[in-house]
Design a protein around this motif. Structure first.
Motif, short mmCIF file in Angstrom:
data_model
loop_
_atom_site.label_atom_id
_atom_site.label_comp_id
_atom_site.label_asym_id
_atom_site.label_seq_id
_atom_site.Cartn_x
_atom_site.Cartn_y
_atom_site.Cartn_z
N VAL A 115 3.58 -4.73 -74.82
CA VAL A 115 4.57 -5.71 -75.21
C VAL A 115 4.35 -6.99 -74.42
CG1 VAL A 115 7.04 -6.21 -75.29
CG2 VAL A 115 6.23 -3.92 -75.81
N ARG A 116 4.32 -8.11 -75.13
CA ARG A 116 4.12 -9.41 -74.51
C ARG A 116 5.40 -9.86 -73.82
NH1 ARG A 116 4.90 -14.81 -75.71
NH2 ARG A 116 6.03 -14.36 -77.61
N GLU A 166 7.07 -10.53 -82.08
CA GLU A 166 6.52 -10.35 -80.73
C GLU A 166 5.41 -11.36 -80.42
OE1 GLU A 166 4.63 -6.81 -77.95
OE2 GLU A 166 4.62 -6.57 -80.12
N ARG A 208 7.71 -5.20 -87.86
CA ARG A 208 7.74 -6.26 -86.84
C ARG A 208 9.13 -6.41 -86.22
NH1 ARG A 208 5.59 -11.06 -90.42
NH2 ARG A 208 7.16 -10.07 -91.75
N THR A 258 11.06 -4.16 -84.94
CA THR A 258 11.28 -3.33 -83.75
C THR A 258 10.75 -3.97 -82.47
OG1 THR A 258 9.25 -2.07 -84.10
CG2 THR A 258 11.28 -1.18 -85.08
N THR A 259 9.91 -4.98 -82.59
CA THR A 259 9.42 -5.70 -81.41
C THR A 259 9.83 -7.17 -81.44
OG1 THR A 259 7.29 -6.07 -82.50
CG2 THR A 259 7.46 -4.15 -81.04
N THR A 278 12.64 -10.47 -81.48
CA THR A 278 13.84 -10.95 -80.80
C THR A 278 14.65 -11.73 -81.80
OG1 THR A 278 12.70 -11.13 -78.66
CG2 THR A 278 14.70 -12.44 -78.94
N ARG A 317 15.85 -6.67 -78.94
CA ARG A 317 16.09 -7.77 -78.00
C ARG A 317 16.90 -8.86 -78.70
NH1 ARG A 317 13.62 -12.51 -75.71
NH2 ARG A 317 14.07 -12.57 -73.48
#
Length: 155
Positions: free
Chosen positions: A2-3, A40, A73, A75-76, A78, A107
């Motif tokens: 994760v970035r 992400e 996308r 789920t990762t 914001t 997030r």
């Protein structure tokens, strides 16, 4: 892997969400809110604002409607919302905190906690955090988020 998202990125995307809030048609009984969903990799997946397509539509609802249900996308991603996602709505509308959880977004970044103007105690942040969502508040941008709501007479 994760970035890591930087504070500068959070501020930049929140400023975009606040800019969207300024596009809202003012309504005596509703906040003007902007929301942006960011993947992400840092690309914008969708954006929306209150009352964009429907007089009862919330910003998060408008943005989420533009991304296919089940899009991996999310789920990762914001979601940036200029106001705390609502925790309750009328019986026929799903609260935004619940919509975010159903979408699988882990997030959430907000600028301003919902005042007790229309709902006695909004607990959107608490509901999200209890469900394991990473909630980030940018209080330094709360005044800018409030500005789009001057029609409500908030101080």
């Amino acid at each position: 892997m994760v970035r890591a998202i930087t504070q500068d990125e959070d501020v930049r995307w929140m400023r975009r969400a606040i800019g969207l809030a300024a596009l809202c048609p003012p309504a005596a009984g509703a906040y003007s809110v902007g929301a942006v969903i960011v993947a992400e990799d840092g690309t914008e997946l969708a954006a929306g604002y209150s009352r964009e397509a429907d007089p009862r539509e919330h910003a998060e609802e408008a943005a989420l409607a533009k991304v296919p249900t089940g899009d991996p996308r999310l789920t990762t991603a914001t979601i940036y919302s200029s106001l705390e996602p609502c925790s309750q709505r009328s019986a026929d509308r799903t609260p935004c905190a619940q919509r975010i959880l159903e979408a699988g977004i882990l997030r959430v970044v907000i600028a301003w906690r919902e005042p007790s103007l229309f709902v006695a105690d909004c607990v959107g942040v608490e509901q999200l955090a209890e469900a394991g969502v990473d909630v980030v508040e940018l209080p330094e941008l709360a005044e800018a988020a409030r500005a789009a709501n001057s029609h409500l007479g908030l101080s």
